[in-house]
Design a protein around this motif. Structure first.
Motif: not given
Ligand SMILES: Cc1cc2nc3c(=O)[nH]c(=O)nc-3n(C[C@H](O)[C@H](O)[C@H](O)COP(=O)(O)OP(=O)(O)OC[C@H]3O[C@@H](n4cnc5c(N)ncnc54)[C@H](O)[C@@H]3O)c2cc1C
Length: 434
Positions: A7, A32, A222, A257, A259, A261, A265, A280-281, A321-322, A389, A391
């Motif tokens: 991730g 991505q 990939e 990591a 997210g 998904f 796995l 969220g939007y 956002a929210g 993680h 919000t």
């Molecule tokens: C509307 C909204 C507002 C937010 N506002 C805030 C804010 O103001 N402050 C704050 O701290 N947080 C905020 N957040 C939360 C924050 O954006 C998320 O907690 C954070 O982006 C999560 O990151 P991540 O790396 O865990 O997940 P992601 O960014 O989703 O990364 C996971 C990665 O895994 C990859 N992946 C998944 N499955 C596969 C697979 N099978 N094979 C290969 N790759 C895969 C995906 O392509 C992705 O790039 C907000 C979220 C939203 C939706």
């Protein structure tokens, strides 16, 4: 040690950065074409230690019931024939007691304060730029009842070292003059001067560039299809590579990591992660009249919206956002929810933005029932977690990445936090509900 990070969102990239800093040979894999392209793409832009009150709190069950079926509700549960969603909701209810809420706030604030300091240190060390603003975060309340309810959690946050100061409406307007328009409706506010904001996606991409310059290998485009075990540990990752071919990739350690998904796995490995996607939007609006637009990053408690301002060569924009919708993995835009956000922006800051040019986006927050992320070890000795993680994924990204890199390296993290370290039969404290 060779480490594969699964991730390239905010959590994957920050894990890779800190792992590389500790001397590991790191590969990041993502489906991505660029880092930060899913939930880390267009979030609210806040680094908000002060946003530590979990969704699951004593007032939540009644509110959620009142909001059921209301299309524009800030937190909307759409119940499905989905066992994972039901188990998640049960666990959410169990986290609504005062004692659990206080425990969860402590975890979230401790990690948040550590993480914000790590981000500030990273900025000093590398000079990374991401349209950051260091003017604090102001939470405002247009409901006296909600303001009163916020006082006890704010007090707990102060005791834990998050300087979330309670202020009156006049001071709120002094800090953010654009709130003058709604001054008569302000019940009160809190202000956390140390909190920050910025463009989280730019941050993820810039940090990925720093990682690449330091030797981290990114395998983008990939698709990971499975994690396979042998002898009680992860043996390899299976993926469909950028050429569309099946491939096995091996390392000494693996960091999950992915997210929202991540549980998909993890499940075949016997690892039940209590993560459910909370859609969220966000809305990005070009500024029309800069004098009417807010400068300070804001949180509108009643509508559960956060506001950030970006001013760069790309133009002057508002990011709002929210809201959260628990309804599976769909990312489609719901016009009612989009318009509710735009209406609120027009109410609060009339004339500030070109709302007719609003760009809408949705993302799937990897939400745990407690809002406490899953960071640490698993029952498989070479599989580690940095996920769930919800919000606060950006707020917690640097601290989580730094702590995770310590754990992978056999060091004790510097922060007091309930890291996972569960055995298969004995899950860690906040995994029990899975
Ligand atoms: C509307 C909204 C507002 C937010 N506002 C805030 C804010 O103001 N402050 C704050 O701290 N947080 C905020 N957040 C939360 C924050 O954006 C998320 O907690 C954070 O982006 C999560 O990151 P991540 O790396 O865990 O997940 P992601 O960014 O989703 O990364 C996971 C990665 O895994 C990859 N992946 C998944 N499955 C596969 C697979 N099978 N094979 C290969 N790759 C895969 C995906 O392509 C992705 O790039 C907000 C979220 C939203 C939706």
């Amino acid at each position: 040690m060779r480490v594969i990070v699964l991730g390239a969102g905010l959590l994957g990239v920050s894990s890779a950065y800190y792992l590389q800093q500790l001397g590991h040979e790191v590969t990041v894999i993502d489906r991505q074409a660029a880092p930060g392209a899913e939930t880390s793409f267009a979030n609210g832009g806040q680094v908000s230690v002060s946003h530590a009150e979990p969704w699951a709190n004593p007032s939540a069950p009644l509110k959620v019931l009142q909001w059921l079926g209301q299309e524009d509700a800030p937190l909307l549960f759409r119940m499905r024939a989905d066992l994972h969603q039901w188990l998640w909701c049960l666990s959410f209810l169990r986290n609504c007691t005062p004692a659990r809420t206080r425990h969860n706030i402590r975890q979230i604030v401790n990690l948040g304060t550590f993480s914000r300091a790590a981000l500030q240190q990273l900025r000093r060390d590398t000079g990374i730029q991401y349209e950051q603003r260091t003017q604090g975060i102001l939470h405002f309340y247009t409901s006296a009842k909600e303001f009163d309810a916020a006082l006890a959690p704010a007090e707990q946050m102060r005791q834990l070292g998050c300087e979330r100061r309670v202020i009156d409406a006049d001071e709120a307007v002094r800090i953010e003059p654009a709130l003058a328009h709604i001054r008569p409706r302000l019940a009160g506010a809190t202000y956390t001067a140390e909190d920050e904001s910025g463009d989280a996606n730019l941050f993820a991409r810039e940090l990925a560039t720093l990682c690449m310059q330091a030797g981290v290998h990114f395998r983008l485009g990939e698709h990971i299809t499975a994690l396979r075990t042998a002898g009680g540990a992860i043996d390899h990752v299976e993926l469909t590579n950028a050429e569309g071919r099946f491939e096995r990739v091996r390392a000494d350690a693996y960091v999950l990591a992915l997210g929202s998904f991540s549980p998909l796995l993890a499940r075949p490995l016997g690892l039940k992660l209590p993560i459910y996607p909370a859609k969220g939007y966000s809305v990005t609006i070009p500024v029309k009249d800069a004098r009417l637009a807010h400068e300070v990053s804001l949180t509108d408690d009643e509508f559960k919206l956060v506001f950030s301002r970006y001013t760069s060569a790309q133009g002057d924009r508002l990011r709002i956002a929210g809201t959260a919708e628990l309804n599976g993995y769909g990312r489609e835009l719901n016009a009612t929810r989009c318009q509710a956000i735009v209406r609120r922006v027009e109410q609060l800051f009339p004339g500030a933005g070109h709302t007719e040019q609003a760009q809408f986006w949705t993302g799937l927050r990897p939400a745990t029932p407690s809002n406490v992320p899953l960071i640490g070890r698993t029952h498989l000795p070479n599989l580690f977690l940095n996920t769930g993680h919800g919000t606060l994924g950006w707020t917690h990204s640097c601290g989580s990445g730094k702590a995770l890199a310590d754990i992978v390296s056999g060091r004790v993290p510097e922060v007091d936090f309930a890291f996972t370290g569960m055995a298969a039969a004995q899950p860690g404290p906040h995994l029990q509900a899975a």
